[in-house]
Each structure stands twice: as structure tokens, then as C-alpha cells.
Design a protein around this motif. Sequence first.
Motif, mmCIF file in Angstrom:
data_model
loop_
_atom_site.group_PDB
_atom_site.id
_atom_site.type_symbol
_atom_site.label_atom_id
_atom_site.label_comp_id
_atom_site.label_asym_id
_atom_site.label_seq_id
_atom_site.Cartn_x
_atom_site.Cartn_y
_atom_site.Cartn_z
ATOM 1 N N GLU A 7 0.835 -1.201 0.000
ATOM 2 C CA GLU A 7 0.000 0.000 0.000
ATOM 3 C C GLU A 7 0.866 1.246 0.000
ATOM 4 O O GLU A 7 1.988 1.245 0.513
ATOM 5 C CB GLU A 7 -0.900 -0.001 1.238
ATOM 6 C CG GLU A 7 -2.021 -1.008 1.113
ATOM 7 C CD GLU A 7 -3.019 -0.876 2.246
ATOM 8 O OE1 GLU A 7 -2.630 -0.462 3.334
ATOM 9 O OE2 GLU A 7 -4.199 -1.187 2.007
ATOM 10 N N TRP A 8 0.327 2.261 -0.575
ATOM 11 C CA TRP A 8 1.026 3.539 -0.650
ATOM 12 C C TRP A 8 0.131 4.612 -0.080
ATOM 13 O O TRP A 8 -1.096 4.476 -0.074
ATOM 14 C CB TRP A 8 1.320 3.893 -2.115
ATOM 15 C CG TRP A 8 2.328 2.985 -2.734
ATOM 16 C CD1 TRP A 8 2.128 1.710 -3.147
ATOM 17 C CD2 TRP A 8 3.693 3.282 -2.986
ATOM 18 N NE1 TRP A 8 3.283 1.178 -3.649
ATOM 19 C CE2 TRP A 8 4.271 2.126 -3.569
ATOM 20 C CE3 TRP A 8 4.498 4.400 -2.790
ATOM 21 C CZ2 TRP A 8 5.605 2.063 -3.938
ATOM 22 C CZ3 TRP A 8 5.829 4.339 -3.171
ATOM 23 C CH2 TRP A 8 6.381 3.183 -3.732
ATOM 24 N N LEU A 9 0.757 5.669 0.411
ATOM 25 C CA LEU A 9 -0.022 6.848 0.791
ATOM 26 C C LEU A 9 0.100 7.855 -0.340
ATOM 27 O O LEU A 9 1.215 8.241 -0.722
ATOM 28 C CB LEU A 9 0.537 7.491 2.063
ATOM 29 C CG LEU A 9 0.272 6.783 3.388
ATOM 30 C CD1 LEU A 9 0.790 7.652 4.531
ATOM 31 C CD2 LEU A 9 -1.216 6.500 3.583
ATOM 32 N N GLN A 10 -1.042 8.242 -0.862
ATOM 33 C CA GLN A 10 -1.034 9.358 -1.800
ATOM 34 C C GLN A 10 -1.072 10.608 -0.914
ATOM 35 O O GLN A 10 -1.980 10.760 -0.089
ATOM 36 C CB GLN A 10 -2.267 9.312 -2.694
ATOM 37 C CG GLN A 10 -2.274 10.411 -3.720
ATOM 38 C CD GLN A 10 -3.591 10.478 -4.489
ATOM 39 O OE1 GLN A 10 -4.658 10.426 -3.890
ATOM 40 N NE2 GLN A 10 -3.515 10.592 -5.785
ATOM 41 N N VAL A 11 -0.063 11.450 -1.040
ATOM 42 C CA VAL A 11 0.029 12.634 -0.179
ATOM 43 C C VAL A 11 -0.334 13.857 -1.013
ATOM 44 O O VAL A 11 0.282 14.128 -2.044
ATOM 45 C CB VAL A 11 1.459 12.792 0.402
ATOM 46 C CG1 VAL A 11 1.503 13.945 1.397
ATOM 47 C CG2 VAL A 11 1.899 11.503 1.066
ATOM 48 N N ILE A 12 -1.349 14.570 -0.544
ATOM 49 C CA ILE A 12 -1.843 15.728 -1.292
ATOM 50 C C ILE A 12 -1.555 16.977 -0.460
ATOM 51 O O ILE A 12 -1.993 17.072 0.695
ATOM 52 C CB ILE A 12 -3.362 15.597 -1.540
ATOM 53 C CG1 ILE A 12 -3.633 14.275 -2.281
ATOM 54 C CG2 ILE A 12 -3.911 16.770 -2.331
ATOM 55 C CD1 ILE A 12 -4.954 13.659 -1.958
ATOM 56 N N VAL A 13 -0.787 17.878 -1.025
ATOM 57 C CA VAL A 13 -0.370 19.071 -0.283
ATOM 58 C C VAL A 13 -0.947 20.299 -0.974
ATOM 59 O O VAL A 13 -0.836 20.431 -2.200
ATOM 60 C CB VAL A 13 1.177 19.178 -0.245
ATOM 61 C CG1 VAL A 13 1.615 20.373 0.580
ATOM 62 C CG2 VAL A 13 1.783 17.903 0.309
ATOM 63 N N ARG A 14 -1.553 21.170 -0.182
ATOM 64 C CA ARG A 14 -2.104 22.401 -0.765
ATOM 65 C C ARG A 14 -1.396 23.596 -0.131
ATOM 66 O O ARG A 14 -1.384 23.733 1.100
ATOM 67 C CB ARG A 14 -3.617 22.473 -0.528
ATOM 68 C CG ARG A 14 -4.364 23.046 -1.740
ATOM 69 C CD ARG A 14 -5.815 22.651 -1.730
ATOM 70 N NE ARG A 14 -6.492 23.131 -0.546
ATOM 71 C CZ ARG A 14 -6.913 24.372 -0.374
ATOM 72 N NH1 ARG A 14 -6.724 25.277 -1.302
ATOM 73 N NH2 ARG A 14 -7.525 24.705 0.742
ATOM 74 N N VAL A 15 -0.791 24.409 -0.985
ATOM 75 C CA VAL A 15 -0.072 25.599 -0.516
ATOM 76 C C VAL A 15 -0.349 26.731 -1.507
ATOM 77 O O VAL A 15 -1.127 26.556 -2.441
ATOM 78 C CB VAL A 15 1.468 25.335 -0.440
ATOM 79 C CG1 VAL A 15 1.806 24.378 0.678
ATOM 80 C CG2 VAL A 15 1.997 24.806 -1.772
ATOM 81 N N THR A 16 0.297 27.873 -1.323
ATOM 82 C CA THR A 16 0.166 28.942 -2.324
ATOM 83 C C THR A 16 1.091 28.612 -3.505
ATOM 84 O O THR A 16 2.049 27.840 -3.345
ATOM 85 C CB THR A 16 0.606 30.299 -1.744
ATOM 86 O OG1 THR A 16 1.937 30.138 -1.275
ATOM 87 C CG2 THR A 16 -0.291 30.744 -0.588
ATOM 88 N N PRO A 17 0.828 29.201 -4.698
ATOM 89 C CA PRO A 17 1.715 28.909 -5.840
ATOM 90 C C PRO A 17 3.180 29.185 -5.533
ATOM 91 O O PRO A 17 4.060 28.444 -5.969
ATOM 92 C CB PRO A 17 1.187 29.842 -6.937
ATOM 93 C CG PRO A 17 -0.258 30.033 -6.597
ATOM 94 C CD PRO A 17 -0.322 30.043 -5.096
ATOM 95 N N GLU A 18 3.454 30.225 -4.747
ATOM 96 C CA GLU A 18 4.869 30.557 -4.499
ATOM 97 C C GLU A 18 5.557 29.486 -3.650
ATOM 98 O O GLU A 18 6.783 29.380 -3.665
ATOM 99 C CB GLU A 18 4.996 31.929 -3.817
ATOM 100 C CG GLU A 18 4.565 31.954 -2.363
ATOM 101 C CD GLU A 18 4.902 33.273 -1.673
ATOM 102 O OE1 GLU A 18 4.181 34.236 -1.924
ATOM 103 O OE2 GLU A 18 5.870 33.314 -0.904
ATOM 104 N N ALA A 19 4.783 28.684 -2.912
ATOM 105 C CA ALA A 19 5.401 27.691 -2.030
ATOM 106 C C ALA A 19 5.415 26.291 -2.641
ATOM 107 O O ALA A 19 5.898 25.346 -2.012
ATOM 108 C CB ALA A 19 4.670 27.679 -0.689
ATOM 109 N N VAL A 20 4.915 26.152 -3.878
ATOM 110 C CA VAL A 20 4.782 24.819 -4.467
ATOM 111 C C VAL A 20 6.136 24.110 -4.606
ATOM 112 O O VAL A 20 6.294 22.961 -4.198
ATOM 113 C CB VAL A 20 4.053 24.897 -5.838
ATOM 114 C CG1 VAL A 20 4.313 23.663 -6.677
ATOM 115 C CG2 VAL A 20 2.553 25.042 -5.618
ATOM 116 N N GLU A 21 7.130 24.807 -5.166
ATOM 117 C CA GLU A 21 8.437 24.162 -5.380
ATOM 118 C C GLU A 21 9.044 23.701 -4.056
ATOM 119 O O GLU A 21 9.549 22.587 -3.937
ATOM 120 C CB GLU A 21 9.410 25.123 -6.065
ATOM 121 C CG GLU A 21 9.163 25.291 -7.541
ATOM 122 C CD GLU A 21 9.495 24.038 -8.348
ATOM 123 O OE1 GLU A 21 10.412 23.294 -7.973
ATOM 124 O OE2 GLU A 21 8.794 23.800 -9.335
#
Length: 287
Positions: free
Chosen positions: A3-17
Motif C-alpha cells: 500500500e502507498w499513501l497518496q500525499v496531497i499538499v495544498r499551498v500557495t503557488p509561491e510555495a509549491v516548489e
Amino acid sequence: MAEWLQVIVRVTPEAVEAAGELLRQAGASGWESRGAETLVGYIPAGSGADARVAALQARVRALKEAGLDPGPAEVRTVVVTEQPWAEVWKAYFRPTRVGRVLLSPTWEQARPTPGEVLVRLDPGMAFGSGAHATTRLCLLALQEELRPGGRVLDVGTGSGILAIAAACLGASRALAVDNDPEVLPIARANAAQNGVADAITFIEGEIAAVTEGGWDVIVANIAPGPVMQAAAPARRLLASSGAFIGAGIPAARADEVRASLTESGLGVERTLQEAEWVAIVARKHRD
Ligand SMILES: C[S@@+](CC[C@H](N)C(=O)[O-])C[C@H]1O[C@@H](n2cnc3c(N)ncnc32)[C@H](O)[C@@H]1O
């Protein structure tokens, strides 16, 4: 079945990288963006996974202390049965037209129309399939700036996409640098796949590692900070009237980056925008 964890992260565009880098450090072998503010990666479920996700959550929130606004800083996980990451990723890479460049995964048979240039890629875990707006903006600006036989310096080459497209579009030579040694074999393989390996030199490092000057176009699709840091060295390395294309810039940071390019002695000419992202084209005028 694993099994894997799909990790979904939500931030502002400037913090994506930056959040993507933290996701890698949490054990994801890569990540993809879904829209300007959401990124997704996979880490193995099981022993230690919860602790790694908790640490990731804390580190994403702490981006604020590094001067980046992480916005919602939301980290969610979904347990998925084993699904090879490469296959998951491939589902998002389809043939795409950007100006007269037809980008295609190596596993698809895309047919260019007359006048189009085919670029076939397998980005693996390196960034740069054309699925992201920043890459598309750079490809458009590159097509506007590149003259036949021109010389191109690609800073932050990732999959090699921009250097390879430049060579396929008629650049006589390209130098591609990246400070992540893991992407270089991928970029070299992509160059060979497109028959332009002889025209491109790939080296590990940042723009500071480049001593050769006289470039007609320098493209840097990285992030606002490194783009601003690259401006002064880029000005030194550009041929007279050469163009600097800075990208990886959320629209909200465009004014700051334009001001910094001007401060570094480059003449800002235009800004290309797609969704939340901009690419800024600036020129070196005569000394
Ligand atoms: C957003 S990806 C761009 C990839 C590709 N050029 C494109 O347009 O799709 C940025 C790349 O820059 C590299 N990178 C980040 N900071 C860098 C720096 N200061 N100097 C050189 N490369 C850098 C990363 O390793 C990554 O491969």
C-alpha cells in the motif's frame, strides 16, 4: 498487495516548489502539480509513514519562517493499493502542442504537422514534461527569442526539455545546468532520444558554475529567488542584445522579480502569463 499513501499538499503557488522538495524529503520519489496550488506524491504506507506525514505537515507550515507564504499548508493522505508511480505519472503526460513544438511522451506516436518540431521525452522523476504552465511559458518565449544557429543556456534543466527543444528548433549549441545530479542522466537520455546529444552539454551546478559567455538566450525556469539571483550573472554571460527568460514565478511575485531584473541591468520587455504563472523576458542592452 503493498500500500502507498497518496500525499496531497495544498499551498500557495509561491510555495509549491519548496513544498515539493519537502515531499521528496518525506520519501516521495517525485511529485506532480495539479493546478497552481496542489501537489501530489506517493510514499510507502506502513511503518513510520504517519510520523513522516506529521513531520511534513510541520515543515510545510514552517515555510513561513523561511519567508514563503504556505497559505493553507494542508497535507492530506489517501491509502492506495500499489500502483507504479511511473504509471500514475504517465497518465498525466499526453502529447501537447506549445507554439510549433509538439511535445510527446516517448511511449506515444505523436505525428507533427508540417512546420512542427517533435520533442519526445520521458522525464522520469525529473521536472519538465510540458504539463506545467511554467515550462509552456518558457517554450513560447524561447520560440520567440531563438534565431537559427543561436546559443542557449538552460539553468535548471530538469528533464532537459528546454535545451532539447532549443536544439530541435535550430540552436547550434546549448549548455544545460541543474543542481540536482539525479536529473542529469534523464536529461542526457532525452537529448539522445531526440538526436541532439551532440549539441547539448549537461553539467551539474548553478549558473555560477558557467564560465562560458556569449549566450543568445538564457532561460531559467526555477523559482523567484533563484531567478533573481541568476539575473546579474546572466547579464554577464549574455551576448549583446541576448534575452534572459526567467520563470517559475507566481504572478503575485512578478513585480518583485521585474524590479530585481531591472536592478541587475536587464531591460524588462514583456511578461507572459498562464493561469497563476508568469515568465519574464528581459534583454541585455549594450554595455
Ligand atoms: C521547475 S524545474 C524546470 C525544469 C525544466 N527546465 C522545465 O522548464 O520544465 C526546476 C529545475 O531547476 C533545478 N534547480 C533548482 N534550483 C536551481 C539552481 N539554483 N540552479 C540550478 N538548477 C536549479 C531543479 O533541480 C529542477 O530540475
